[in-house]
Design a protein around this motif. Structure first.
Motif, PDB file in Angstrom:
ATOM      1  N   TYR A  80       0.814  -1.224   0.000  1.00 40.07           N
ATOM      2  CA  TYR A  80       0.000   0.000   0.000  1.00 40.07           C
ATOM      3  C   TYR A  80       0.848   1.276   0.000  1.00 40.07           C
ATOM      4  O   TYR A  80       0.383   2.330   0.423  1.00 40.07           O
ATOM      5  CB  TYR A  80      -0.963   0.020   1.202  1.00 40.07           C
ATOM      6  CG  TYR A  80      -1.665  -1.289   1.414  1.00 40.07           C
ATOM      7  CD1 TYR A  80      -2.464  -1.844   0.427  1.00 40.07           C
ATOM      8  CD2 TYR A  80      -1.498  -1.998   2.599  1.00 40.07           C
ATOM      9  CE1 TYR A  80      -3.090  -3.063   0.615  1.00 40.07           C
ATOM     10  CE2 TYR A  80      -2.125  -3.216   2.797  1.00 40.07           C
ATOM     11  CZ  TYR A  80      -2.914  -3.745   1.799  1.00 40.07           C
ATOM     12  OH  TYR A  80      -3.533  -4.949   1.998  1.00 40.07           O
ATOM     13  N   ASP A  81       2.086   1.209  -0.487  1.00 41.35           N
ATOM     14  CA  ASP A  81       2.893   2.418  -0.574  1.00 41.35           C
ATOM     15  C   ASP A  81       2.803   3.000  -1.981  1.00 41.35           C
ATOM     16  O   ASP A  81       2.498   2.300  -2.948  1.00 41.35           O
ATOM     17  CB  ASP A  81       4.352   2.130  -0.192  1.00 41.35           C
ATOM     18  CG  ASP A  81       4.928   0.947  -0.955  1.00 41.35           C
ATOM     19  OD1 ASP A  81       4.136   0.163  -1.491  1.00 41.35           O
ATOM     20  OD2 ASP A  81       6.158   0.821  -1.014  1.00 41.35           O
ATOM     21  N   TYR A  82       3.083   4.306  -2.084  1.00 39.37           N
ATOM     22  CA  TYR A  82       2.986   5.047  -3.346  1.00 39.37           C
ATOM     23  C   TYR A  82       4.370   5.149  -3.986  1.00 39.37           C
ATOM     24  O   TYR A  82       5.393   5.192  -3.292  1.00 39.37           O
ATOM     25  CB  TYR A  82       2.444   6.452  -3.095  1.00 39.37           C
ATOM     26  CG  TYR A  82       1.031   6.495  -2.569  1.00 39.37           C
ATOM     27  CD1 TYR A  82      -0.059   6.682  -3.426  1.00 39.37           C
ATOM     28  CD2 TYR A  82       0.772   6.365  -1.206  1.00 39.37           C
ATOM     29  CE1 TYR A  82      -1.359   6.745  -2.941  1.00 39.37           C
ATOM     30  CE2 TYR A  82      -0.528   6.427  -0.713  1.00 39.37           C
ATOM     31  CZ  TYR A  82      -1.579   6.610  -1.584  1.00 39.37           C
ATOM     32  OH  TYR A  82      -2.876   6.677  -1.098  1.00 39.37           O
ATOM     33  N   HIS A  83       4.366   5.207  -5.343  1.00 41.28           N
ATOM     34  CA  HIS A  83       5.643   5.341  -6.029  1.00 41.28           C
ATOM     35  C   HIS A  83       5.416   5.841  -7.453  1.00 41.28           C
ATOM     36  O   HIS A  83       4.453   5.455  -8.116  1.00 41.28           O
ATOM     37  CB  HIS A  83       6.370   3.987  -6.078  1.00 41.28           C
ATOM     38  CG  HIS A  83       7.856   4.125  -6.085  1.00 41.28           C
ATOM     39  ND1 HIS A  83       8.565   4.516  -7.210  1.00 41.28           N
ATOM     40  CD2 HIS A  83       8.793   3.932  -5.112  1.00 41.28           C
ATOM     41  CE1 HIS A  83       9.857   4.548  -6.929  1.00 41.28           C
ATOM     42  NE2 HIS A  83      10.024   4.197  -5.661  1.00 41.28           N
ATOM     43  N   PHE A 130      -6.115  -0.052   1.223  1.00 42.23           N
ATOM     44  CA  PHE A 130      -6.249   1.118   0.367  1.00 42.23           C
ATOM     45  C   PHE A 130      -7.128   2.192   1.003  1.00 42.23           C
ATOM     46  O   PHE A 130      -7.179   3.315   0.502  1.00 42.23           O
ATOM     47  CB  PHE A 130      -6.839   0.716  -0.990  1.00 42.23           C
ATOM     48  CG  PHE A 130      -5.821   0.178  -1.950  1.00 42.23           C
ATOM     49  CD1 PHE A 130      -5.270   0.981  -2.930  1.00 42.23           C
ATOM     50  CD2 PHE A 130      -5.399  -1.140  -1.872  1.00 42.23           C
ATOM     51  CE1 PHE A 130      -4.330   0.483  -3.818  1.00 42.23           C
ATOM     52  CE2 PHE A 130      -4.471  -1.656  -2.754  1.00 42.23           C
ATOM     53  CZ  PHE A 130      -3.919  -0.842  -3.730  1.00 42.23           C
ATOM     54  N   MET A 131      -7.799   1.854   2.092  1.00 41.64           N
ATOM     55  CA  MET A 131      -8.725   2.790   2.724  1.00 41.64           C
ATOM     56  C   MET A 131      -8.087   3.543   3.883  1.00 41.64           C
ATOM     57  O   MET A 131      -8.783   4.178   4.683  1.00 41.64           O
ATOM     58  CB  MET A 131      -9.967   2.045   3.221  1.00 41.64           C
ATOM     59  CG  MET A 131     -10.646   1.229   2.146  1.00 41.64           C
ATOM     60  SD  MET A 131     -11.086   2.238   0.699  1.00 41.64           S
ATOM     61  CE  MET A 131     -11.540   0.961  -0.466  1.00 41.64           C
ATOM     62  N   LYS A 132      -6.778   3.471   3.996  1.00 37.45           N
ATOM     63  CA  LYS A 132      -6.076   4.211   5.047  1.00 37.45           C
ATOM     64  C   LYS A 132      -4.704   4.600   4.539  1.00 37.45           C
ATOM     65  O   LYS A 132      -4.240   4.101   3.493  1.00 37.45           O
ATOM     66  CB  LYS A 132      -5.963   3.376   6.320  1.00 37.45           C
ATOM     67  CG  LYS A 132      -5.339   2.005   6.114  1.00 37.45           C
ATOM     68  CD  LYS A 132      -5.373   1.209   7.403  1.00 37.45           C
ATOM     69  CE  LYS A 132      -4.784  -0.185   7.215  1.00 37.45           C
ATOM     70  NZ  LYS A 132      -4.833  -0.984   8.461  1.00 37.45           N
ATOM     71  N   ALA A 133      -4.053   5.478   5.287  1.00 38.86           N
ATOM     72  CA  ALA A 133      -2.753   5.980   4.867  1.00 38.86           C
ATOM     73  C   ALA A 133      -1.697   4.883   4.949  1.00 38.86           C
ATOM     74  O   ALA A 133      -1.847   3.898   5.686  1.00 38.86           O
ATOM     75  CB  ALA A 133      -2.352   7.177   5.735  1.00 38.86           C
ATOM     76  N   THR A 134      -0.650   5.083   4.193  1.00 44.10           N
ATOM     77  CA  THR A 134       0.450   4.118   4.219  1.00 44.10           C
ATOM     78  C   THR A 134       1.112   4.131   5.591  1.00 44.10           C
ATOM     79  O   THR A 134       1.446   5.201   6.109  1.00 44.10           O
ATOM     80  CB  THR A 134       1.493   4.473   3.149  1.00 44.10           C
ATOM     81  OG1 THR A 134       0.854   4.542   1.874  1.00 44.10           O
ATOM     82  CG2 THR A 134       2.596   3.437   3.102  1.00 44.10           C
ATOM     83  N   PRO A 135       1.293   2.976   6.213  1.00 41.45           N
ATOM     84  CA  PRO A 135       1.935   2.959   7.532  1.00 41.45           C
ATOM     85  C   PRO A 135       3.381   3.424   7.457  1.00 41.45           C
ATOM     86  O   PRO A 135       4.087   3.130   6.498  1.00 41.45           O
ATOM     87  CB  PRO A 135       1.843   1.477   7.946  1.00 41.45           C
ATOM     88  CG  PRO A 135       1.687   0.722   6.671  1.00 41.45           C
ATOM     89  CD  PRO A 135       0.919   1.622   5.765  1.00 41.45           C
ATOM     90  N   THR A 136       3.795   4.169   8.476  1.00 46.94           N
ATOM     91  CA  THR A 136       5.164   4.656   8.530  1.00 46.94           C
ATOM     92  C   THR A 136       6.098   3.550   9.020  1.00 46.94           C
ATOM     93  O   THR A 136       5.657   2.472   9.442  1.00 46.94           O
ATOM     94  CB  THR A 136       5.265   5.864   9.475  1.00 46.94           C
ATOM     95  OG1 THR A 136       4.868   5.456  10.802  1.00 46.94           O
ATOM     96  CG2 THR A 136       4.353   6.985   9.005  1.00 46.94           C
TER      97      THR A 136
END
Length: 223
Positions: A80-83, A130-136
């Motif tokens: 679920y990370d963006y790139h 996909f319904m929450k922010a990417t975990p740090t």
């Protein structure tokens, strides 16, 4: 089919003289919501979804500016990370299946991501990730520590005693033979070596003088 130097239409032929089939060009641009295969340097091709940057409320502001032109923003399944992905490292989901990209990686995370893609293609419902922010990184580390604490500790096994070496039977028999006299050794009379030497010399001298025969027993003669 192309135009020749004389203005007439020319047909492209392959080596066999037949008309070469035209390959369907790979899609170069993707729309928001498309399922694709994307590759980040150092990793295998991974299933992802093209991000709708205007309507995705979890999209991080730090990634709004693409590093290069014509890059596509995707969000990977499973992690679920963006790139940002360059055009040479992205292909459609169907093209990736034909190339059997789903069998190029055996990792657990990859299998989880591919399972989410198949479920989404069947049901049309995105995974909960996909319904929450990417975990740090700190959140992932805390979750890993929490999971490790929940796992029961395995009981310590008792030490296994070492096996004692058994002496071979042949060695035991050789030791017994060296210490225990045989029947023949026990029956043989003990004779003084000096006395036996005297007897031998007497027998030899008497035989030279012809006083005794060659087979006579000196012991019987003396005693």
């Amino acid at each position: 089919m192309s135009t020749g130097s004389d203005g007439q239409l020319a047909i492209d032929l392959n080596a066999s003289g037949k008309q070469a089939p035209k390959k369907k060009p790979e899609k170069s641009t993707f729309s928001a919501g498309d399922i694709v295969w994307a590759k980040v340097s150092g990793f295998k091709f991974w299933a992802a979804r093209v991000v709708d940057m205007k309507n995705d409320k979890f999209f991080p502001d730090s990634l709004k500016v693409p590093p290069k032109e014509k890059c596509t923003m995707v969000r990977f399944f499973g992690t679920y990370d963006y790139h940002w992905i360059c055009p040479s490292s992205i292909m459609s989901y169907e093209a990736g299946i034909k190339k059997r990209l789903q069998s190029k990686c055996r990792g657990i995370s990859f299998q989880v991501a591919f399972k989410e893609v198949k479920e989404f293609c069947e049901s049309g419902t995105l995974p909960a990730g996909f319904m929450k922010a990417t975990p740090t990184y700190e959140e992932l580390k805390a979750a890993a520590v929490e999971q490790e604490e929940e796992e029961p500790e395995e009981p310590e096994s008792a030490p296994v005693p070492k096996k004692q070496k058994r002496s071979s039977k042949k060695q035991d028999q050789s030791n017994d033979d060296s210490t225990t006299p045989t029947v023949e050794q026990a029956a043989e009379p003990v004779v003084d070596k000096s006395e036996k030497a005297v007897r031998d010399r007497c027998t030899h001298a008497m035989r030279r003088l012809g006083l005794v025969g060659p087979t006579i027993n000196l012991r019987e003669t003396i005693y």
